[in-house]
Design a protein around this motif. Sequence first.
Motif, PDB file in Angstrom:
ATOM      1  N   ASN A  26       0.602  -1.110   0.354  1.00 12.16           N
ATOM      2  CA  ASN A  26      -0.078  -0.013  -0.107  1.00 12.16           C
ATOM      3  C   ASN A  26       1.071   1.176   0.035  1.00 12.16           C
ATOM      4  O   ASN A  26       0.334   2.246  -0.728  1.00 12.16           O
ATOM      5  CB  ASN A  26      -0.826   0.326   1.289  1.00 12.16           C
ATOM      6  N   ASN A  27       1.953   0.785   1.104  1.00  9.67           N
ATOM      7  CA  ASN A  27       2.610   2.998   0.945  1.00  9.67           C
ATOM      8  C   ASN A  27       3.619   2.570  -0.423  1.00  9.67           C
ATOM      9  O   ASN A  27       4.060   3.565  -0.873  1.00  9.67           O
ATOM     10  CB  ASN A  27       4.043   2.232   1.985  1.00  9.67           C
ATOM     11  N   ALA A  28       3.991   1.576  -0.991  1.00 10.37           N
ATOM     12  CA  ALA A  28       4.190   1.621  -2.250  1.00 10.37           C
ATOM     13  C   ALA A  28       3.646   2.257  -3.329  1.00 10.37           C
ATOM     14  O   ALA A  28       3.545   3.551  -3.801  1.00 10.37           O
ATOM     15  CB  ALA A  28       4.664   0.180  -2.725  1.00 10.37           C
ATOM     16  N   ILE A  29       2.401   1.493  -3.383  1.00  8.62           N
ATOM     17  CA  ILE A  29       1.571   2.821  -4.807  1.00  8.62           C
ATOM     18  C   ILE A  29       0.963   4.306  -4.064  1.00  8.62           C
ATOM     19  O   ILE A  29       1.278   4.445  -4.610  1.00  8.62           O
ATOM     20  CB  ILE A  29       0.009   1.562  -4.302  1.00  8.62           C
ATOM     21  N   GLY A  30       1.140   4.177  -2.660  1.00  8.83           N
ATOM     22  CA  GLY A  30       0.394   5.352  -2.614  1.00  8.83           C
ATOM     23  C   GLY A  30       1.591   6.640  -2.942  1.00  8.83           C
ATOM     24  O   GLY A  30       1.247   7.399  -3.151  1.00  8.83           O
ATOM     25  N   ARG A  31       3.050   6.385  -2.087  1.00  7.18           N
ATOM     26  CA  ARG A  31       3.839   6.577  -2.645  1.00  7.18           C
ATOM     27  C   ARG A  31       4.153   6.809  -4.845  1.00  7.18           C
ATOM     28  O   ARG A  31       4.318   8.446  -4.652  1.00  7.18           O
ATOM     29  CB  ARG A  31       5.859   5.800  -2.226  1.00  7.18           C
ATOM     30  N   TRP A  32       4.458   6.676  -4.953  1.00  2.49           N
ATOM     31  CA  TRP A  32       4.190   5.918  -5.896  1.00  2.49           C
ATOM     32  C   TRP A  32       2.897   7.092  -6.271  1.00  2.49           C
ATOM     33  O   TRP A  32       3.111   7.952  -7.557  1.00  2.49           O
ATOM     34  CB  TRP A  32       3.946   5.069  -7.548  1.00  2.49           C
ATOM     35  N   ILE A  33       1.911   7.281  -6.540  1.00  3.96           N
ATOM     36  CA  ILE A  33       0.699   7.855  -6.549  1.00  3.96           C
ATOM     37  C   ILE A  33       0.748   9.203  -6.579  1.00  3.96           C
ATOM     38  O   ILE A  33       0.749  10.058  -7.807  1.00  3.96           O
ATOM     39  CB  ILE A  33      -0.766   7.102  -6.259  1.00  3.96           C
ATOM     40  N   HIS A  34       1.529   9.534  -4.965  1.00  2.00           N
ATOM     41  CA  HIS A  34       1.785  10.680  -5.032  1.00  2.00           C
ATOM     42  C   HIS A  34       3.153  11.829  -5.685  1.00  2.00           C
ATOM     43  O   HIS A  34       2.944  12.717  -6.451  1.00  2.00           O
ATOM     44  CB  HIS A  34       2.197  10.641  -4.089  1.00  2.00           C
ATOM     45  N   THR A  35       3.600  10.791  -5.243  1.00  4.94           N
ATOM     46  CA  THR A  35       5.527  11.473  -6.507  1.00  4.94           C
ATOM     47  C   THR A  35       5.969  11.204  -7.739  1.00  4.94           C
ATOM     48  O   THR A  35       6.463  11.613  -8.148  1.00  4.94           O
ATOM     49  CB  THR A  35       6.093  10.707  -5.552  1.00  4.94           C
ATOM     50  N   ASP A  36       4.994  10.230  -8.256  1.00  7.78           N
ATOM     51  CA  ASP A  36       5.655   9.413  -9.216  1.00  7.78           C
ATOM     52  C   ASP A  36       4.595   8.641  -9.966  1.00  7.78           C
ATOM     53  O   ASP A  36       4.762   6.992 -10.770  1.00  7.78           O
ATOM     54  CB  ASP A  36       7.494   7.822  -9.969  1.00  7.78           C
ATOM     55  N   PRO A  37       3.724   9.259 -10.233  1.00  5.52           N
ATOM     56  CA  PRO A  37       2.530   8.064 -10.859  1.00  5.52           C
ATOM     57  C   PRO A  37       2.569   7.859 -12.285  1.00  5.52           C
ATOM     58  O   PRO A  37       3.406   8.443 -13.116  1.00  5.52           O
ATOM     59  CB  PRO A  37       1.079   9.762 -11.104  1.00  5.52           C
ATOM     60  N   SER A  38       2.261   6.753 -12.923  1.00  6.64           N
ATOM     61  CA  SER A  38       2.219   6.117 -13.844  1.00  6.64           C
ATOM     62  C   SER A  38       0.895   4.954 -13.961  1.00  6.64           C
ATOM     63  O   SER A  38      -0.143   4.820 -12.873  1.00  6.64           O
ATOM     64  CB  SER A  38       3.254   4.954 -13.732  1.00  6.64           C
ATOM     65  N   LYS A  39       1.006   3.834 -14.874  1.00  4.13           N
ATOM     66  CA  LYS A  39      -0.144   3.549 -15.049  1.00  4.13           C
ATOM     67  C   LYS A  39       1.000   1.949 -14.054  1.00  4.13           C
ATOM     68  O   LYS A  39       1.527   1.060 -13.585  1.00  4.13           O
ATOM     69  CB  LYS A  39      -0.594   2.621 -16.522  1.00  4.13           C
ATOM     70  N   MET A  40      -0.888   1.148 -13.712  1.00  4.84           N
ATOM     71  CA  MET A  40      -0.406  -0.092 -12.576  1.00  4.84           C
ATOM     72  C   MET A  40      -1.376  -1.005 -12.649  1.00  4.84           C
ATOM     73  O   MET A  40      -2.399  -0.582 -12.219  1.00  4.84           O
ATOM     74  CB  MET A  40       0.141   0.684 -11.025  1.00  4.84           C
ATOM     75  N   ILE A  41      -0.935  -2.137 -11.949  1.00  3.79           N
ATOM     76  CA  ILE A  41      -2.076  -3.073 -11.594  1.00  3.79           C
ATOM     77  C   ILE A  41      -1.251  -3.859 -10.772  1.00  3.79           C
ATOM     78  O   ILE A  41      -0.440  -4.272 -10.185  1.00  3.79           O
ATOM     79  CB  ILE A  41      -2.660  -3.821 -13.464  1.00  3.79           C
ATOM     80  N   MET A  42      -2.557  -4.230  -9.457  1.00  6.36           N
ATOM     81  CA  MET A  42      -2.613  -5.408  -8.883  1.00  6.36           C
ATOM     82  C   MET A  42      -3.613  -6.815  -9.630  1.00  6.36           C
ATOM     83  O   MET A  42      -4.116  -7.347  -9.139  1.00  6.36           O
ATOM     84  CB  MET A  42      -2.624  -5.343  -7.535  1.00  6.36           C
ATOM     85  N   ALA A  43      -2.397  -7.941  -9.688  1.00  8.40           N
ATOM     86  CA  ALA A  43      -3.248  -9.203 -10.256  1.00  8.40           C
ATOM     87  C   ALA A  43      -3.447 -10.027  -8.935  1.00  8.40           C
ATOM     88  O   ALA A  43      -3.132 -10.254  -8.123  1.00  8.40           O
ATOM     89  CB  ALA A  43      -2.325  -9.862 -10.828  1.00  8.40           C
ATOM     90  N   PHE A  44      -4.546  -9.614  -9.004  1.00  5.02           N
ATOM     91  CA  PHE A  44      -5.166 -11.051  -7.290  1.00  5.02           C
ATOM     92  C   PHE A  44      -5.414 -12.514  -8.247  1.00  5.02           C
ATOM     93  O   PHE A  44      -5.866 -12.563  -9.172  1.00  5.02           O
ATOM     94  CB  PHE A  44      -6.154 -11.158  -6.622  1.00  5.02           C
ATOM     95  N   PRO A  45      -5.551 -13.484  -7.565  1.00  3.24           N
ATOM     96  CA  PRO A  45      -5.755 -15.076  -7.967  1.00  3.24           C
ATOM     97  C   PRO A  45      -7.328 -14.741  -8.585  1.00  3.24           C
ATOM     98  O   PRO A  45      -8.048 -15.931  -8.563  1.00  3.24           O
ATOM     99  CB  PRO A  45      -5.210 -15.737  -6.661  1.00  3.24           C
ATOM    100  N   ARG A  46      -8.305 -14.689  -7.538  1.00  7.37           N
ATOM    101  CA  ARG A  46      -9.671 -14.156  -7.790  1.00  7.37           C
ATOM    102  C   ARG A  46     -10.467 -13.289  -7.638  1.00  7.37           C
ATOM    103  O   ARG A  46      -9.591 -11.966  -6.567  1.00  7.37           O
ATOM    104  CB  ARG A  46      -9.822 -15.625  -6.148  1.00  7.37           C
ATOM    105  N   LEU A  47     -11.456 -13.112  -8.103  1.00  7.59           N
ATOM    106  CA  LEU A  47     -11.983 -11.695  -7.907  1.00  7.59           C
ATOM    107  C   LEU A  47     -12.739 -11.537  -6.060  1.00  7.59           C
ATOM    108  O   LEU A  47     -12.496 -10.419  -5.453  1.00  7.59           O
ATOM    109  CB  LEU A  47     -13.403 -11.581  -8.167  1.00  7.59           C
ATOM    110  N   ALA A  48     -12.582 -12.773  -5.593  1.00  4.30           N
ATOM    111  CA  ALA A  48     -13.791 -12.009  -4.306  1.00  4.30           C
ATOM    112  C   ALA A  48     -12.243 -11.772  -3.267  1.00  4.30           C
ATOM    113  O   ALA A  48     -12.084 -10.600  -3.077  1.00  4.30           O
ATOM    114  CB  ALA A  48     -13.694 -13.556  -3.253  1.00  4.30           C
ATOM    115  N   SER A  49     -10.945 -12.205  -4.047  1.00  2.00           N
ATOM    116  CA  SER A  49      -9.687 -11.708  -3.623  1.00  2.00           C
ATOM    117  C   SER A  49      -9.158  -9.757  -3.534  1.00  2.00           C
ATOM    118  O   SER A  49      -9.353  -9.075  -2.905  1.00  2.00           O
ATOM    119  CB  SER A  49      -8.402 -12.298  -3.383  1.00  2.00           C
ATOM    120  N   ALA A  50      -9.641  -9.678  -4.627  1.00  2.00           N
ATOM    121  CA  ALA A  50      -9.758  -8.352  -5.695  1.00  2.00           C
ATOM    122  C   ALA A  50     -10.393  -7.036  -4.423  1.00  2.00           C
ATOM    123  O   ALA A  50     -10.624  -6.138  -3.898  1.00  2.00           O
ATOM    124  CB  ALA A  50     -10.016  -8.210  -7.094  1.00  2.00           C
ATOM    125  N   ARG A  51     -11.644  -7.880  -4.773  1.00  2.00           N
ATOM    126  CA  ARG A  51     -12.737  -7.118  -3.679  1.00  2.00           C
ATOM    127  C   ARG A  51     -12.650  -6.983  -2.185  1.00  2.00           C
ATOM    128  O   ARG A  51     -12.032  -6.271  -1.673  1.00  2.00           O
ATOM    129  CB  ARG A  51     -14.662  -8.020  -4.088  1.00  2.00           C
TER     130      ARG A  51
END
Length: 334
Positions: A26-51
Amino acid sequence: DCIDNPELPIIVAKKSAQIGWSELTNNAIGRWIHTDPSKMIMAFPRLASARHYSREKLKPFFQGTSVLKEIINTKVAKESFNYFEFPTGFLKLITAGSVGAMKSSSIPRIIVEEPDDLKADVNGQGDSLDIVIERQKTIPTRRKKLIYGGTPTDKDFSKVDDAYLKSNQLVFKADCHSCKELHELSFDNLYEDDYQDRKIDEIYGKKNPYSSHYKCPHCEAIWSFSDKKQNILNGMKYGYKGWHANRPDITGIAGFAFNELLSSFEASHYIELSKKRILAQLALEKGEEGKLKSFTNNNMGKAYASGITSMEVEEMRSLRKNYIEHVVPMEGLV
């Protein structure tokens, strides 16, 4: 340090539970969004996990961090659990089973949750982890980052264990308060005494988990739980902030091995870990491997090799029989 290092495009974490990995990502994502934004994805095994991740961890983190709350498009975030938009970039939560989601545009930053739970083959188009990684093919090395962390499953079949073996294989070494020698924290150094007067407990048998203690393998000094916390902090003054590479010749992949002895949470106290280990060993004596496998994966942070069969992959392959696909043979039990 490794997440911010442009010379390290891949970071692997072979981990136990209870180490705060979600907070790190989360902190890595937050830092990127704040200081160096780009396209990002998080991949999960299942839809329930992502939700679940979005609802329980990601959205509260964004809402509770004022600078991110100002940057992220709140209208889009409210309407979707898996898409977060911000200037010059976005974060998308996808399931590894969705070929369409993974075959979109090039993605500089990818975080994969629990690689061992990903599908080995997605609609006949190959391994889902490989398909995700393909999204970075056209990205310059210094701009891309692939982070995947998870609990290993079975030896020889674990994606995260295999990835760790291909990395520089970092282990954390703590500094003993007594002899000042460094060593990697290991469950081999966690001991329990037998109950006194040959007592046999109805739950734990001969071993008393409440006597659990950790010994330095060099001088046999006893480490209290608070000693362990301080010794880990002391270990951070050595080498690469306490992490020592078994394969320093590998420079492009940083691989971390975490076990629950590194955790400072009370739920990871020696007593709690000893209880789980004793019960797992007692279950194994009855022919039940499940608890020992769970302890090995989730607490020790290691891939599990069956103690009953100890059968290697090649040996298993030589013994296989040919059956019609999707039909359970007469001898099979589901």
